[in-house]
Design an enzyme around this catalytic site. Structure first.
Site, PDB file in Angstrom:
ATOM      1  N   PHE A  24      -7.869  32.469  32.257  1.00 30.72           N
ATOM      2  CA  PHE A  24      -8.657  31.589  31.388  1.00 30.72           C
ATOM      3  C   PHE A  24      -7.967  31.494  30.029  1.00 30.72           C
ATOM      4  O   PHE A  24      -7.719  32.506  29.366  1.00 30.72           O
ATOM      5  CB  PHE A  24     -10.077  32.151  31.210  1.00 30.72           C
ATOM      6  CG  PHE A  24     -10.942  31.312  30.298  1.00 30.72           C
ATOM      7  CD1 PHE A  24     -11.490  30.124  30.743  1.00 30.72           C
ATOM      8  CD2 PHE A  24     -11.198  31.714  28.990  1.00 30.72           C
ATOM      9  CE1 PHE A  24     -12.272  29.343  29.901  1.00 30.72           C
ATOM     10  CE2 PHE A  24     -11.981  30.946  28.143  1.00 30.72           C
ATOM     11  CZ  PHE A  24     -12.516  29.751  28.601  1.00 30.72           C
ATOM     12  N   GLY A  25      -7.651  30.261  29.608  1.00 34.39           N
ATOM     13  CA  GLY A  25      -7.052  30.026  28.293  1.00 34.39           C
ATOM     14  C   GLY A  25      -8.062  29.376  27.369  1.00 34.39           C
ATOM     15  O   GLY A  25      -8.760  28.431  27.760  1.00 34.39           O
ATOM     16  N   TYR A  26      -8.152  29.891  26.133  1.00 32.34           N
ATOM     17  CA  TYR A  26      -9.107  29.335  25.160  1.00 32.34           C
ATOM     18  C   TYR A  26      -8.415  28.954  23.846  1.00 32.34           C
ATOM     19  O   TYR A  26      -9.054  28.409  22.946  1.00 32.34           O
ATOM     20  CB  TYR A  26     -10.237  30.360  24.862  1.00 32.34           C
ATOM     21  CG  TYR A  26      -9.672  31.670  24.346  1.00 32.34           C
ATOM     22  CD1 TYR A  26      -9.264  32.663  25.233  1.00 32.34           C
ATOM     23  CD2 TYR A  26      -9.494  31.890  22.985  1.00 32.34           C
ATOM     24  CE1 TYR A  26      -8.711  33.843  24.773  1.00 32.34           C
ATOM     25  CE2 TYR A  26      -8.939  33.069  22.515  1.00 32.34           C
ATOM     26  CZ  TYR A  26      -8.553  34.034  23.417  1.00 32.34           C
ATOM     27  OH  TYR A  26      -7.995  35.203  22.948  1.00 32.34           O
ATOM     28  N   GLY A  27      -7.120  29.264  23.743  1.00 32.78           N
ATOM     29  CA  GLY A  27      -6.368  28.964  22.518  1.00 32.78           C
ATOM     30  C   GLY A  27      -5.138  28.149  22.891  1.00 32.78           C
ATOM     31  O   GLY A  27      -5.236  27.136  23.595  1.00 32.78           O
ATOM     32  N   SER A  28      -3.966  28.638  22.474  1.00 34.44           N
ATOM     33  CA  SER A  28      -2.740  27.878  22.765  1.00 34.44           C
ATOM     34  C   SER A  28      -2.480  27.759  24.266  1.00 34.44           C
ATOM     35  O   SER A  28      -1.768  26.850  24.699  1.00 34.44           O
ATOM     36  CB  SER A  28      -1.541  28.518  22.070  1.00 34.44           C
ATOM     37  OG  SER A  28      -1.259  29.774  22.633  1.00 34.44           O
ATOM     38  N   GLU A  99       2.036  36.828  24.595  1.00 40.75           N
ATOM     39  CA  GLU A  99       0.769  37.267  23.980  1.00 40.75           C
ATOM     40  C   GLU A  99       0.857  38.702  23.449  1.00 40.75           C
ATOM     41  O   GLU A  99      -0.177  39.361  23.275  1.00 40.75           O
ATOM     42  CB  GLU A  99      -0.362  37.154  25.020  1.00 40.75           C
ATOM     43  CG  GLU A  99      -0.563  35.755  25.592  1.00 40.75           C
ATOM     44  CD  GLU A  99      -1.042  34.730  24.567  1.00 40.75           C
ATOM     45  OE1 GLU A  99      -1.864  35.084  23.705  1.00 40.75           O
ATOM     46  OE2 GLU A  99      -0.577  33.582  24.616  1.00 40.75           O
TER      47      GLU A  99
HETATM   48  C1  SIN Z   1      -5.377  31.940  24.780  1.00 38.03           C
HETATM   49  O1  SIN Z   1      -4.930  30.836  24.477  1.00 38.03           O
HETATM   50  O2  SIN Z   1      -6.127  32.059  25.785  1.00 38.03           O
HETATM   51  C2  SIN Z   1      -5.027  33.173  24.027  1.00 38.03           C
HETATM   52  C3  SIN Z   1      -4.769  32.970  22.580  1.00 38.03           C
HETATM   53  C4  SIN Z   1      -3.575  32.132  22.238  1.00 38.03           C
HETATM   54  O3  SIN Z   1      -2.487  32.350  22.810  1.00 38.03           O
HETATM   55  O4  SIN Z   1      -3.676  31.241  21.399  1.00 38.03           O
END
Ligand code: SIN
Length: 187
Positions: A24-28, A99
């Site tokens: 699951f990705g929530y940012g980049s 990460e």
């Molecule tokens: C994410 O995107 O899920 C983790 C945080 C990031 O890499 O910005």
């Protein structure tokens, strides 16, 4: 805990016998998809909110002038929307490096926008990591983001691309949009 989480993550999850797993990705990870995937689906997780509370020394800032990137903070009842990717476990060899500045992989339940659930992994930078900055007023966060630049580019680009992606996904992330508004006002 040391900010470099590569070794912690390698020991965290036994992928033996697993051919694919949801991430699951929530940012980049929503918009910078520099890894192969088998399938992607809009999804959400429960009980977490997105916050620009994590320092970036290696992507969107430097050791001298860190940027701010997102992590997840527990908040009962909250829903965080993002993108789920079904990936081969080998993808984590790359993502654990990407990460590495404080993020650990946690297991969580994903809810797909199209219906149904699955267990998956999510990278979270918890409060005990050395790069955790914590709360600051959104105007102050915007000021820090406005000037920070790192090897992956300007911190403002991270913010603007994330805000656009969240609009597409229909995530009403008031925190991200408030920082975006401050940045636009001052640019
Ligand atoms: C994410 O995107 O899920 C983790 C945080 C990031 O890499 O910005």
């Amino acid at each position: 805990m040391s900010a470099d989480t590569i070794e912690h993550n390698r020991k965290r999850f036994d992928f033996s016998g697993i051919k694919s797993i949801w991430l699951f990705g929530y940012g980049s990870l929503i918009y910078k998809v520099d890894f192969p995937f088998l399938e992607q689906r809009p999804a959400s997780i429960q009980g977490w909110v997105r916050r620009f509370w994590q320092a970036s020394h290696d992507h969107r800032g430097t050791a001298e002038a860190p940027g701010r990137v997102v992590t997840l903070i527990e908040q009962p009842g909250a829903v965080c929307k993002g993108m789920a990717f079904r990936v081969s476990p080998s993808v984590f060899e790359h993502l654990d490096v990407r990460e590495k500045n404080g993020y650990l992989r946690f297991s969580t339940t994903l809810t797909f926008e199209s219906g149904g659930h699955a267990e998956g992994l999510v990278y979270i930078a918890t409060e005990d990591n050395e790069a955790f900055l914590g709360h600051a007023p959104e105007a102050d966060i915007a000021r820090q983001i406005a000037t920070a630049v790192g090897p992956s580019g300007p911190n403002s680009e991270y913010l603007f691309r994330l805000a656009d992606s969240l609009r597409t996904l229909g995530d009403e992330c008031t925190h991200t949009f408030a920082i975006e508004a401050c940045l636009k006002k001052n640019s």
